[in-house]
Design a protein around this motif. Structure first.
Motif, PDB file in Angstrom:
ATOM      1  N   ASP A  48     -31.891 -11.621 122.307  1.00 41.45           N
ATOM      2  CA  ASP A  48     -31.439 -10.636 121.334  1.00 41.45           C
ATOM      3  C   ASP A  48     -29.909 -10.570 121.290  1.00 41.45           C
ATOM      4  O   ASP A  48     -29.215 -11.226 122.067  1.00 41.45           O
ATOM      5  N   VAL A  49     -29.376  -9.780 120.358  1.00 42.93           N
ATOM      6  CA  VAL A  49     -27.933  -9.693 120.151  1.00 42.93           C
ATOM      7  C   VAL A  49     -27.234  -9.254 121.431  1.00 42.93           C
ATOM      8  O   VAL A  49     -26.233  -9.844 121.837  1.00 42.93           O
ATOM      9  N   ASN A  50     -27.738  -8.208 122.082  1.00 45.61           N
ATOM     10  CA  ASN A  50     -27.090  -7.718 123.309  1.00 45.61           C
ATOM     11  C   ASN A  50     -27.036  -8.794 124.387  1.00 45.61           C
ATOM     12  O   ASN A  50     -26.030  -8.915 125.093  1.00 45.61           O
ATOM     13  N   ASP A  51     -28.109  -9.557 124.542  1.00 43.21           N
ATOM     14  CA  ASP A  51     -28.132 -10.633 125.544  1.00 43.21           C
ATOM     15  C   ASP A  51     -27.083 -11.692 125.217  1.00 43.21           C
ATOM     16  O   ASP A  51     -26.390 -12.192 126.110  1.00 43.21           O
ATOM     17  N   ARG A  52     -26.949 -12.037 123.941  1.00 43.40           N
ATOM     18  CA  ARG A  52     -25.940 -13.032 123.533  1.00 43.40           C
ATOM     19  C   ARG A  52     -24.525 -12.515 123.790  1.00 43.40           C
ATOM     20  O   ARG A  52     -23.660 -13.247 124.247  1.00 43.40           O
ATOM     21  N   VAL A  53     -24.295 -11.237 123.471  1.00 39.79           N
ATOM     22  CA  VAL A  53     -22.971 -10.640 123.675  1.00 39.79           C
ATOM     23  C   VAL A  53     -22.652 -10.588 125.167  1.00 39.79           C
ATOM     24  O   VAL A  53     -21.552 -10.959 125.592  1.00 39.79           O
ATOM     25  N   ARG A  54     -23.600 -10.137 125.962  1.00 35.58           N
ATOM     26  CA  ARG A  54     -23.396 -10.058 127.417  1.00 35.58           C
ATOM     27  C   ARG A  54     -23.107 -11.443 127.992  1.00 35.58           C
ATOM     28  O   ARG A  54     -22.209 -11.609 128.829  1.00 35.58           O
ATOM     29  N   ALA A  55     -23.825 -12.463 127.527  1.00 32.13           N
ATOM     30  CA  ALA A  55     -23.603 -13.834 128.003  1.00 32.13           C
ATOM     31  C   ALA A  55     -22.213 -14.327 127.593  1.00 32.13           C
ATOM     32  O   ALA A  55     -21.538 -15.010 128.367  1.00 32.13           O
ATOM     33  N   ALA A  56     -21.752 -13.955 126.399  1.00 32.29           N
ATOM     34  CA  ALA A  56     -20.421 -14.362 125.947  1.00 32.29           C
ATOM     35  C   ALA A  56     -19.335 -13.697 126.792  1.00 32.29           C
ATOM     36  O   ALA A  56     -18.334 -14.324 127.143  1.00 32.29           O
ATOM     37  N   VAL A  57     -19.528 -12.434 127.141  1.00 33.15           N
ATOM     38  CA  VAL A  57     -18.576 -11.726 128.009  1.00 33.15           C
ATOM     39  C   VAL A  57     -18.536 -12.403 129.380  1.00 33.15           C
ATOM     40  O   VAL A  57     -17.465 -12.645 129.934  1.00 33.15           O
ATOM     41  N   PHE A 116     -26.345   8.307 122.345  1.00 34.21           N
ATOM     42  CA  PHE A 116     -26.193   9.343 121.336  1.00 34.21           C
ATOM     43  C   PHE A 116     -27.555   9.592 120.716  1.00 34.21           C
ATOM     44  O   PHE A 116     -28.348   8.659 120.554  1.00 34.21           O
ATOM     45  N   LEU A 117     -27.831  10.813 120.364  1.00 35.27           N
ATOM     46  CA  LEU A 117     -29.119  11.192 119.797  1.00 35.27           C
ATOM     47  C   LEU A 117     -29.456  10.296 118.605  1.00 35.27           C
ATOM     48  O   LEU A 117     -28.663  10.159 117.677  1.00 35.27           O
ATOM     49  N   GLY A 118     -30.602   9.659 118.672  1.00 27.66           N
ATOM     50  CA  GLY A 118     -31.058   8.807 117.585  1.00 27.66           C
ATOM     51  C   GLY A 118     -30.556   7.377 117.622  1.00 27.66           C
ATOM     52  O   GLY A 118     -30.900   6.588 116.760  1.00 27.66           O
ATOM     53  N   LEU A 119     -29.728   7.035 118.612  1.00 26.96           N
ATOM     54  CA  LEU A 119     -29.199   5.677 118.722  1.00 26.96           C
ATOM     55  C   LEU A 119     -29.612   5.038 120.038  1.00 26.96           C
ATOM     56  O   LEU A 119     -29.835   5.733 121.030  1.00 26.96           O
ATOM     57  N   GLU A 120     -29.655   3.718 120.030  1.00 22.94           N
ATOM     58  CA  GLU A 120     -29.903   2.988 121.268  1.00 22.94           C
ATOM     59  C   GLU A 120     -28.645   3.037 122.123  1.00 22.94           C
ATOM     60  O   GLU A 120     -27.542   3.184 121.594  1.00 22.94           O
ATOM     61  N   GLY A 177      -4.646  -7.740 138.050  1.00 22.72           N
ATOM     62  CA  GLY A 177      -3.739  -6.651 137.722  1.00 22.72           C
ATOM     63  C   GLY A 177      -4.162  -5.818 136.526  1.00 22.72           C
ATOM     64  O   GLY A 177      -3.443  -4.916 136.109  1.00 22.72           O
ATOM     65  N   VAL A 178      -5.314  -6.131 135.965  1.00 20.57           N
ATOM     66  CA  VAL A 178      -5.834  -5.376 134.822  1.00 20.57           C
ATOM     67  C   VAL A 178      -7.320  -5.109 135.023  1.00 20.57           C
ATOM     68  O   VAL A 178      -7.970  -5.703 135.883  1.00 20.57           O
ATOM     69  N   VAL A 179      -7.831  -4.216 134.208  1.00 23.23           N
ATOM     70  CA  VAL A 179      -9.270  -4.014 134.137  1.00 23.23           C
ATOM     71  C   VAL A 179      -9.649  -4.060 132.663  1.00 23.23           C
ATOM     72  O   VAL A 179      -8.933  -3.543 131.802  1.00 23.23           O
ATOM     73  N   HIS A 180     -10.750  -4.756 132.371  1.00 24.25           N
ATOM     74  CA  HIS A 180     -11.247  -4.900 131.003  1.00 24.25           C
ATOM     75  C   HIS A 180     -12.487  -4.025 130.862  1.00 24.25           C
ATOM     76  O   HIS A 180     -13.343  -4.016 131.741  1.00 24.25           O
ATOM     77  N   TYR A 181     -12.562  -3.323 129.753  1.00 23.60           N
ATOM     78  CA  TYR A 181     -13.751  -2.534 129.412  1.00 23.60           C
ATOM     79  C   TYR A 181     -14.326  -3.139 128.144  1.00 23.60           C
ATOM     80  O   TYR A 181     -13.685  -3.087 127.082  1.00 23.60           O
ATOM     81  N   ALA A 182     -15.514  -3.725 128.229  1.00 24.10           N
ATOM     82  CA  ALA A 182     -16.142  -4.389 127.082  1.00 24.10           C
ATOM     83  C   ALA A 182     -17.418  -3.653 126.701  1.00 24.10           C
ATOM     84  O   ALA A 182     -18.253  -3.376 127.558  1.00 24.10           O
ATOM     85  N   THR A 183     -17.558  -3.338 125.418  1.00 21.64           N
ATOM     86  CA  THR A 183     -18.785  -2.682 124.960  1.00 21.64           C
ATOM     87  C   THR A 183     -19.858  -3.727 124.672  1.00 21.64           C
ATOM     88  O   THR A 183     -19.561  -4.856 124.288  1.00 21.64           O
ATOM     89  N   VAL A 184     -21.096  -3.321 124.864  1.00 28.33           N
ATOM     90  CA  VAL A 184     -22.266  -4.134 124.513  1.00 28.33           C
ATOM     91  C   VAL A 184     -23.276  -3.188 123.874  1.00 28.33           C
ATOM     92  O   VAL A 184     -23.664  -2.200 124.487  1.00 28.33           O
ATOM     93  N   GLY A 185     -23.650  -3.461 122.649  1.00 29.42           N
ATOM     94  CA  GLY A 185     -24.639  -2.623 121.970  1.00 29.42           C
ATOM     95  C   GLY A 185     -24.180  -2.127 120.614  1.00 29.42           C
ATOM     96  O   GLY A 185     -24.996  -1.776 119.772  1.00 29.42           O
ATOM     97  N   GLY A 186     -22.867  -2.107 120.390  1.00 34.88           N
ATOM     98  CA  GLY A 186     -22.358  -1.683 119.090  1.00 34.88           C
ATOM     99  C   GLY A 186     -22.707  -2.669 117.990  1.00 34.88           C
ATOM    100  O   GLY A 186     -22.810  -2.300 116.819  1.00 34.88           O
ATOM    101  N   SER A 187     -22.908  -3.931 118.371  1.00 28.81           N
ATOM    102  CA  SER A 187     -23.200  -4.977 117.380  1.00 28.81           C
ATOM    103  C   SER A 187     -24.693  -5.228 117.205  1.00 28.81           C
ATOM    104  O   SER A 187     -25.089  -6.166 116.513  1.00 28.81           O
ATOM    105  N   ARG A 188     -25.496  -4.389 117.812  1.00 30.85           N
ATOM    106  CA  ARG A 188     -26.946  -4.555 117.734  1.00 30.85           C
ATOM    107  C   ARG A 188     -27.405  -4.633 116.275  1.00 30.85           C
ATOM    108  O   ARG A 188     -28.311  -5.384 115.920  1.00 30.85           O
ATOM    109  N   HIS A 189     -26.762  -3.825 115.428  1.00 35.39           N
ATOM    110  CA  HIS A 189     -27.080  -3.811 113.994  1.00 35.39           C
ATOM    111  C   HIS A 189     -25.789  -4.068 113.214  1.00 35.39           C
ATOM    112  O   HIS A 189     -24.714  -3.666 113.651  1.00 35.39           O
ATOM    113  N   PRO A 190     -25.895  -4.710 112.051  1.00 31.89           N
ATOM    114  CA  PRO A 190     -24.674  -4.944 111.260  1.00 31.89           C
ATOM    115  C   PRO A 190     -24.116  -3.632 110.712  1.00 31.89           C
ATOM    116  O   PRO A 190     -24.858  -2.685 110.470  1.00 31.89           O
ATOM    117  N   MET A 191     -22.795  -3.618 110.550  1.00 31.77           N
ATOM    118  CA  MET A 191     -22.145  -2.476 109.916  1.00 31.77           C
ATOM    119  C   MET A 191     -22.330  -2.637 108.416  1.00 31.77           C
ATOM    120  O   MET A 191     -22.334  -3.742 107.892  1.00 31.77           O
TER     121      MET A 191
END
Length: 193
Positions: free
Chosen positions: A2-11, A29-33, A44-58
């Motif tokens: 699924d999309v999340n698995d592909r995104v996680r693998a890319a990260v 959030f209520l009503g959302l995955e 020297g840095v920390v990265h914060y990457a979201t996974v799940g926002g791309s589950r559905h197209p905008m």
């Protein structure tokens, strides 16, 4: 896969980490995955990457029917220097931003200014973010789906957000460059505009 698995693998490929071994927060959030925020330590840095926002197209919030396959998809990547006290609240703020397309009908794109209406993390001077081209390559999805784009998230102060509204995103980036401001420093002040 699924999309999340592909995104996680890319990260995982991009940062050369096992995403199962990194710190993960989940924001729901209520009503959302759920949207996950991966915290990936770097040099020297920390990265914060979201996974799940791309589950559905905008899509266009005014459209009667949303296309379940076609349309832009996006995730967010925030990079901060370590040791300057950010942390508490970052995951929640990124979750809010990543959910904005589903909740508010916002389409995430280059130079978008998104206002949080509150500090990005505890005691932060940043109440908005500016999106830009990210360092992560697009995540390809099976046709006919559009690829997932990762946007770089730069925290901005209320003054800097006002500057973007008046002069544009590039003018703020130019001001940062001229002043030698390190936008990755979570303890930085606002640009003198």
């Amino acid at each position: 896969m699924d999309v999340n698995d592909r995104v996680r693998a890319a990260v995982a490929r991009h940062f050369e980490v096992d995403t199962a071994a990194v710190d993960t927060a989940s924001v729901t959030f209520l009503g959302l995955e759920p949207i996950e925020i991966l915290r990936i330590p770097g040099d020297g840095v920390v990265h914060y990457a979201t996974v799940g926002g791309s589950r559905h197209p905008m899509g266009d919030p005014a459209a009667v029917l949303a296309d379940p396959v076609r349309g832009p998809r996006a995730e967010l990547l925030l990079t901060l220097r370590t040791g300057s006290g950010s942390g508490a609240g970052v995951a929640r703020s990124l979750g809010v931003l990543a959910a904005a397309p589903a909740v508010e009908g916002v389409v995430l794109q280059d130079d978008a200014l998104l206002d949080l209406g509150e500090p990005m993390w505890r005691d932060a001077p940043f109440t908005a973010v500016l999106l830009g081209a990210g360092e992560m390559p697009e995540v390809e999805l099976p046709e006919p789906a559009d690829p997932v784009r990762y946007f770089a998230v730069t925290p901005v102060t209320a003054t800097e957000a006002a500057w973007v509204r008046v002069r544009g995103a590039q003018a703020l980036r130019d001001a940062w460059s001229e002043a030698g401001i390190d936008v990755l420093d979570p303890g930085r002040g606002a640009a003198s505009l």
